[in-house]
Design an enzyme around this catalytic site. Sequence first.
Site, mmCIF file in Angstrom:
data_model
loop_
_atom_site.group_PDB
_atom_site.id
_atom_site.type_symbol
_atom_site.label_atom_id
_atom_site.label_comp_id
_atom_site.label_asym_id
_atom_site.label_seq_id
_atom_site.Cartn_x
_atom_site.Cartn_y
_atom_site.Cartn_z
ATOM 1 N N ASP A 119 0.855 -1.185 0.000
ATOM 2 C CA ASP A 119 0.000 0.000 0.000
ATOM 3 C C ASP A 119 0.891 1.234 0.000
ATOM 4 O OD1 ASP A 119 -2.424 -1.387 0.043
ATOM 5 O OD2 ASP A 119 -2.531 -1.406 2.222
ATOM 6 N N ASP A 138 -7.238 -1.425 -4.086
ATOM 7 C CA ASP A 138 -8.138 -1.044 -2.988
ATOM 8 C C ASP A 138 -9.108 0.045 -3.436
ATOM 9 O OD1 ASP A 138 -6.681 -2.751 -1.301
ATOM 10 O OD2 ASP A 138 -5.437 -1.114 -0.528
#
Length: 172
Positions: A119, A138
């Site tokens: 991420d 995401d």
Amino acid sequence: MRARSLGFLIALAVFALDQLVKWWVTGPLGINHVGDQLYILPFFQFTYTQNNGISLGLLNATTEIGRWMLVALTSAIAIGVGYWLGREKNRIEQVALGMVLGGALGNILDRALHGYVVDFADLHFGEFRPFLIFNVGDAAISIAVVILLLRAFLSRKDQAKGSDPEETIEHA
């Protein structure tokens, strides 16, 4: 080309974009150690992190058994989404399901290869962060879920009024 291949093409595009951006951030940009940062805008930066769980830090898999159980669970969900996508006739829902599938596959690949999901996207307003640090997959999943929820809500509202939203969209 079958009409339902749209969703699978979207899934492929989201998966490819997710992996390409992760490669770009961690490779050429060199943001590849926990805490590395690159400021882009006053409210957005790249901040590298490794996500061992799923959304909101749930099901944190810090062991090898946990990791592979999470891969299995998310793979089963992805198979279910793929099955739904293959049967879905509504183009809006095909797009949304393709976004979910592509994002999920990108995160599954990360977890299988690295043991965690990469991420990096850090949206913030001063110290306020409306989201956890995330990635392209995401974002695609989140946007798609909102689309699916809106479709479900609007579909119920139209059915209550006596109109069929599928007819309206399919003939548009």
